[in-house]
Design a protein around this motif. Sequence first.
Motif, short mmCIF file in Angstrom:
data_model
loop_
_atom_site.label_atom_id
_atom_site.label_comp_id
_atom_site.label_asym_id
_atom_site.label_seq_id
_atom_site.Cartn_x
_atom_site.Cartn_y
_atom_site.Cartn_z
N THR A 72 0.72 -1.26 0.18
CA THR A 72 0.04 -0.16 -0.10
C THR A 72 0.88 1.26 0.10
O THR A 72 0.53 2.26 0.62
N SER A 73 2.03 1.02 -0.45
CA SER A 73 3.02 2.13 -0.70
C SER A 73 2.64 3.31 -1.85
O SER A 73 1.65 2.89 -2.68
N TRP A 74 3.46 4.28 -2.15
CA TRP A 74 3.22 4.97 -3.35
C TRP A 74 3.28 4.41 -4.34
O TRP A 74 4.06 3.49 -4.73
N GLY A 75 2.23 4.53 -5.35
CA GLY A 75 2.20 3.96 -6.88
C GLY A 75 3.46 3.40 -7.46
O GLY A 75 3.64 2.45 -8.05
N CYS A 94 -1.80 -6.26 -3.84
CA CYS A 94 -1.15 -4.91 -4.31
C CYS A 94 -2.43 -3.92 -4.36
O CYS A 94 -3.05 -4.23 -5.42
N GLU A 95 -2.45 -2.75 -3.67
CA GLU A 95 -3.60 -1.80 -3.82
C GLU A 95 -3.29 -1.06 -5.34
O GLU A 95 -1.94 -1.29 -5.88
N LYS A 96 -4.30 -0.85 -5.90
CA LYS A 96 -4.34 -0.28 -7.19
C LYS A 96 -3.24 1.19 -6.98
O LYS A 96 -3.34 1.92 -6.00
N PRO A 97 -2.59 1.59 -8.23
CA PRO A 97 -2.25 0.67 -9.64
C PRO A 97 -1.38 -0.64 -9.19
O PRO A 97 -0.58 -0.51 -8.45
N LEU A 98 -1.52 -1.53 -10.28
CA LEU A 98 -0.53 -2.48 -10.08
C LEU A 98 0.77 -1.90 -10.21
O LEU A 98 1.92 -2.30 -9.46
N ALA A 99 0.76 -0.87 -11.31
CA ALA A 99 2.26 -0.18 -11.46
C ALA A 99 1.68 1.02 -12.23
O ALA A 99 0.55 1.17 -12.87
N THR A 100 2.48 2.02 -12.54
CA THR A 100 2.15 3.27 -13.14
C THR A 100 2.26 3.47 -14.28
O THR A 100 1.77 4.13 -15.02
N THR A 101 2.89 2.33 -15.07
CA THR A 101 3.13 2.26 -16.54
C THR A 101 2.84 1.11 -17.08
O THR A 101 2.76 0.09 -16.31
N GLU A 102 2.40 1.09 -18.34
CA GLU A 102 2.23 -0.18 -19.19
C GLU A 102 3.53 -0.98 -19.03
O GLU A 102 3.48 -2.18 -19.05
N ALA A 103 4.76 -0.49 -19.18
CA ALA A 103 5.94 -1.33 -19.11
C ALA A 103 6.03 -1.80 -18.03
O ALA A 103 6.39 -2.98 -17.96
N ALA A 104 5.94 -1.07 -16.80
CA ALA A 104 5.92 -1.69 -15.59
C ALA A 104 5.04 -2.86 -15.28
O ALA A 104 5.52 -4.03 -14.87
N CYS A 105 3.88 -2.74 -15.72
CA CYS A 105 2.78 -3.81 -15.50
C CYS A 105 3.27 -4.86 -16.35
O CYS A 105 3.14 -6.17 -16.02
#
Length: 339
Positions: A72-75, A94-105
């Motif tokens: 639940t940390s910073w996105g 993992c709280e949303k977002p899973l990650a902040t970019t398409e590449a990271a996801c």
Amino acid sequence: MTLNVGVIGVGMIGQDHIRRLTHVLSGARVAAVTDVDLARARTVADDLPGAVLHDSGQELIADPGVDAVVVTSWGPTHEEYVLGCIAAGKQVFCEKPLATTEAACTRIVDAEVAAGRRLVMVGFMRRYDPQYRAMKQVVTSGEIGLPLLMHAAHRNPSVPPHYTSDMIINDSTVHDIDVARWMFDDEIAAITVLKPRVSSKAAAGFNDPLLVLLEMASGVVVDVEAMVNAGFGYDIRGEVVCEDGTVELSESAGALVKTAGRVSGRVPANWQERFVRAFDTEFQAWIDAVTAGGTTGPSAWDGYAATVSCETALAALHSGERVPAVLRERPDLYKEGAR
């Protein structure tokens, strides 16, 4: 068996989940915590019997006394911690977002596919709200025919000064994006964002409200009114229009009173009040699934698709154009029936 949970990030939502895990739900205890603000994490740990304070998220993940992890940390930190959990073979909420970019996801999806089993659940709690679940049951049953349209609204009473127009998409509309995919078991094919007349309550240069149009691959169209300076309360709306009828969320709060020629009822003050039962149900489902040796709920694929859709919506917001949403091929791990 008691599931020993480590929590990375003890801000507002992290502390709310710690309260939930400690005092509301069964089968779990908070065994370890960490936060970028170690003083705050120490204060939280001091109130949790037997909880270990760790200096970093990676140290917490490596702790043999931690069975599963809540992020639940910073996105922008989510990718690192989720990848760390996958590498350690530990289930992670993992709280949303899973990650902040398409590449990271994409990196997260690839890592989970390489691991050969699902380890990630993403916190899209509306899927666990009784009203949304009742609506989906009606739509999926086919009792009112083929779905054609969905009308939705996400109205916040206010937002902090740092909030931006982009955050209306990434922080608010993202929930409606996930609901649309889940409601119709379908992917979003294209997005258009319209800018209505700006509210006088909005800060200078801030586009509020927005009207987000989601075109599903099946042809269903979803319109989402996203407004974050509504003032009167936290108001969530939803209605699906089908060939033989409609189904909608009931009013957002408790009893509706009609008397003396007037109608009155309560509007929730915030998201915690509106979705408290959904959060509880969501977390209990995760605890039960992890304890049984698996996972459940929104997957890393759902997190990936939501982030891609948000990036598409932002492109539509800034360009004023209809923008296609392009997803990679869905891996077999995330196809129906896969676990």
